[in-house]
Design an enzyme around this catalytic site. Sequence first.
Site, PDB file in Angstrom:
ATOM      1  N   ASN A  94      36.171  34.948  39.305  1.00 22.13           N
ATOM      2  CA  ASN A  94      36.176  36.332  38.820  1.00 22.13           C
ATOM      3  C   ASN A  94      35.114  37.221  39.463  1.00 22.13           C
ATOM      4  O   ASN A  94      35.229  38.444  39.416  1.00 22.13           O
ATOM      5  CB  ASN A  94      35.969  36.264  37.291  1.00 22.13           C
ATOM      6  CG  ASN A  94      35.495  37.547  36.688  1.00 22.13           C
ATOM      7  OD1 ASN A  94      36.289  38.470  36.483  1.00 22.13           O
ATOM      8  ND2 ASN A  94      34.196  37.638  36.412  1.00 22.13           N
ATOM      9  N   TYR A 148      38.445  47.443  49.314  1.00 21.59           N
ATOM     10  CA  TYR A 148      38.633  46.737  48.030  1.00 21.59           C
ATOM     11  C   TYR A 148      40.119  46.403  47.859  1.00 21.59           C
ATOM     12  O   TYR A 148      40.474  45.272  47.506  1.00 21.59           O
ATOM     13  CB  TYR A 148      38.136  47.638  46.902  1.00 21.59           C
ATOM     14  CG  TYR A 148      38.143  47.025  45.516  1.00 21.59           C
ATOM     15  CD1 TYR A 148      37.159  46.124  45.124  1.00 21.59           C
ATOM     16  CD2 TYR A 148      39.125  47.374  44.591  1.00 21.59           C
ATOM     17  CE1 TYR A 148      37.148  45.584  43.831  1.00 21.59           C
ATOM     18  CE2 TYR A 148      39.120  46.838  43.304  1.00 21.59           C
ATOM     19  CZ  TYR A 148      38.134  45.953  42.930  1.00 21.59           C
ATOM     20  OH  TYR A 148      38.124  45.416  41.659  1.00 21.59           O
ATOM     21  N   THR A 206      33.112  48.341  32.781  1.00 17.52           N
ATOM     22  CA  THR A 206      32.051  47.434  33.250  1.00 17.52           C
ATOM     23  C   THR A 206      31.220  48.157  34.314  1.00 17.52           C
ATOM     24  O   THR A 206      31.592  49.224  34.803  1.00 17.52           O
ATOM     25  CB  THR A 206      32.626  46.152  33.896  1.00 17.52           C
ATOM     26  OG1 THR A 206      33.165  46.486  35.168  1.00 17.52           O
ATOM     27  CG2 THR A 206      33.689  45.495  33.028  1.00 17.52           C
TER      28      THR A 206
HETATM   29  N1  LIG Z   1      36.096  46.704  35.750  1.00 18.79           N
HETATM   30  C1  LIG Z   1      37.213  47.087  36.385  1.00 18.79           C
HETATM   31  O1  LIG Z   1      37.660  48.235  36.285  1.00 18.79           O
HETATM   32  C2  LIG Z   1      37.970  46.073  37.196  1.00 18.79           C
HETATM   33  C3  LIG Z   1      39.324  46.330  37.471  1.00 18.79           C
HETATM   34  C4  LIG Z   1      40.032  45.404  38.219  1.00 18.79           C
HETATM   35  C5  LIG Z   1      39.415  44.260  38.681  1.00 18.79           C
HETATM   36  N2  LIG Z   1      38.099  44.050  38.408  1.00 18.79           N
HETATM   37  C6  LIG Z   1      37.501  42.820  38.907  1.00 18.79           C
HETATM   38  O2  LIG Z   1      36.958  42.120  37.824  1.00 18.79           O
HETATM   39  C7  LIG Z   1      35.981  41.203  38.304  1.00 18.79           C
HETATM   40  C8  LIG Z   1      34.760  41.267  37.419  1.00 18.79           C
HETATM   41  O3  LIG Z   1      34.136  42.530  37.581  1.00 18.79           O
HETATM   42  P1  LIG Z   1      33.582  43.370  36.337  1.00 18.79           P
HETATM   43  O4  LIG Z   1      34.461  44.532  36.188  1.00 18.79           O
HETATM   44  O5  LIG Z   1      33.347  42.479  35.187  1.00 18.79           O
HETATM   45  O6  LIG Z   1      32.214  43.925  36.965  1.00 18.79           O
HETATM   46  P2  LIG Z   1      30.706  43.488  36.734  1.00 18.79           P
HETATM   47  O7  LIG Z   1      29.957  44.152  37.809  1.00 18.79           O
HETATM   48  O8  LIG Z   1      30.313  43.729  35.316  1.00 18.79           O
HETATM   49  O9  LIG Z   1      30.725  41.912  36.942  1.00 18.79           O
HETATM   50  C9  LIG Z   1      30.769  41.322  38.216  1.00 18.79           C
HETATM   51  C10 LIG Z   1      29.944  40.047  38.151  1.00 18.79           C
HETATM   52  O10 LIG Z   1      30.055  39.395  39.436  1.00 18.79           O
HETATM   53  C11 LIG Z   1      28.754  38.972  39.808  1.00 18.79           C
HETATM   54  N3  LIG Z   1      28.674  38.860  41.259  1.00 18.79           N
HETATM   55  C12 LIG Z   1      28.645  39.853  42.178  1.00 18.79           C
HETATM   56  N4  LIG Z   1      28.520  39.321  43.416  1.00 18.79           N
HETATM   57  C13 LIG Z   1      28.475  37.978  43.245  1.00 18.79           C
HETATM   58  C14 LIG Z   1      28.340  36.893  44.143  1.00 18.79           C
HETATM   59  N5  LIG Z   1      28.215  37.095  45.461  1.00 18.79           N
HETATM   60  N6  LIG Z   1      28.352  35.634  43.641  1.00 18.79           N
HETATM   61  C15 LIG Z   1      28.436  35.424  42.296  1.00 18.79           C
HETATM   62  N7  LIG Z   1      28.545  36.415  41.407  1.00 18.79           N
HETATM   63  C16 LIG Z   1      28.571  37.672  41.889  1.00 18.79           C
HETATM   64  C17 LIG Z   1      27.817  40.044  39.269  1.00 18.79           C
HETATM   65  O11 LIG Z   1      26.479  39.585  39.196  1.00 18.79           O
HETATM   66  C18 LIG Z   1      28.456  40.315  37.904  1.00 18.79           C
HETATM   67  O12 LIG Z   1      27.957  39.435  36.912  1.00 18.79           O
HETATM   68  C19 LIG Z   1      35.746  41.589  39.771  1.00 18.79           C
HETATM   69  O13 LIG Z   1      36.447  40.681  40.600  1.00 18.79           O
HETATM   70  C20 LIG Z   1      36.346  42.971  39.866  1.00 18.79           C
HETATM   71  O14 LIG Z   1      36.750  43.268  41.173  1.00 18.79           O
HETATM   72  C21 LIG Z   1      37.370  44.928  37.674  1.00 18.79           C
END
Ligand SMILES: NC(=O)c1ccc[n+]([C@@H]2O[C@H](COP(=O)([O-])OP(=O)(O)OC[C@H]3O[C@@H](n4cnc5c(N)ncnc54)[C@H](O)[C@@H]3O)[C@@H](O)[C@H]2O)c1
Length: 234
Positions: free
Chosen positions: A73, A139, A174
């Site tokens: 994730n 992205y 987030t």
């Molecule tokens: N929030 C949104 O709108 C949304 C929508 C679609 C997809 N996503 C995806 O959901 C996933 C989670 O993101 P989120 O929204 O919870 O954001 P977030 O920034 O709250 O969480 C992302 C997490 O990934 C960790 N991270 C970043 N780089 C890393 C690395 N190199 N190794 C290990 N951990 C790492 C960060 O420390 C953080 O804890 C991501 O893949 C993001 O692309 C998010």
Amino acid sequence: MSDTVKVALVTGGSSGIGAGVARRLAASGVKVVVADIAEPADVRCDVSVLDDNLRAVDYVMKEHGRLDLAFLNAGVASGCGVGEDFDVALYRRAMGVNLDGVVFGAHAAIPALKASGGGVIVATASMAGIVGIPLDPIYAANKHAVVGLIRSLGVALAPDGIRVQALCPSFADTAILGDARVLLEAEGFPIMEVDEVVDAFEKVVASEGTGECWFVVPGRPSEPFAFRRAPGPR
Ligand SMILES: NC(=O)c1ccc[n+]([C@@H]2O[C@H](COP(=O)([O-])OP(=O)(O)OC[C@H]3O[C@@H](n4cnc5c(N)ncnc54)[C@H](O)[C@@H]3O)[C@@H](O)[C@H]2O)c1
């Protein structure tokens, strides 16, 4: 949560969607290992580094003796475009975390899942893996790649009893939203609570399919996105 999941690995589980999933899994009695570059994590893991992924899975096996679910994730926004705003370091980082992180995570988890008699890999892709995103093409590129990977691995790993699914959320509340939050709010675009994404994650884990990409969109029940059949040769 599915009764068959006893031990789970969650990458990017220190905040946002990963933290929400880790909490929900733990609340249902699953032993959860959070792997992240940020605190609080059980194991420090930069998912863009292959050895870190292998070490995270080793940690799970040493601590808990099995792995049933790998939630791949961790993700970042790219922070650059392809034109004048291109930055090769940011590009490599985005591809490294969002695409390599899922490939490496799956590679590390597969032997442990097999040794546990099968299991589930869920990758967080995005709606950006299904539609084009003019505001962040890089992205969209790595999330489309994750979608292609999951659709392919679903078939490839079926003989091993490993289901492989993608979660494709729209915008959720987030830290990854950053400055985009203001734009979205100005447009009146609904932003989901993390819990709505976690609810969809639970449905994905409880499902029986594989190689599916489940959309998570405000106001719609989540289900696998119905890709059109590609034209075959005539
Ligand atoms: N929030 C949104 O709108 C949304 C929508 C679609 C997809 N996503 C995806 O959901 C996933 C989670 O993101 P989120 O929204 O919870 O954001 P977030 O920034 O709250 O969480 C992302 C997490 O990934 C960790 N991270 C970043 N780089 C890393 C690395 N190199 N190794 C290990 N951990 C790492 C960060 O420390 C953080 O804890 C991501 O893949 C993001 O692309 C998010």
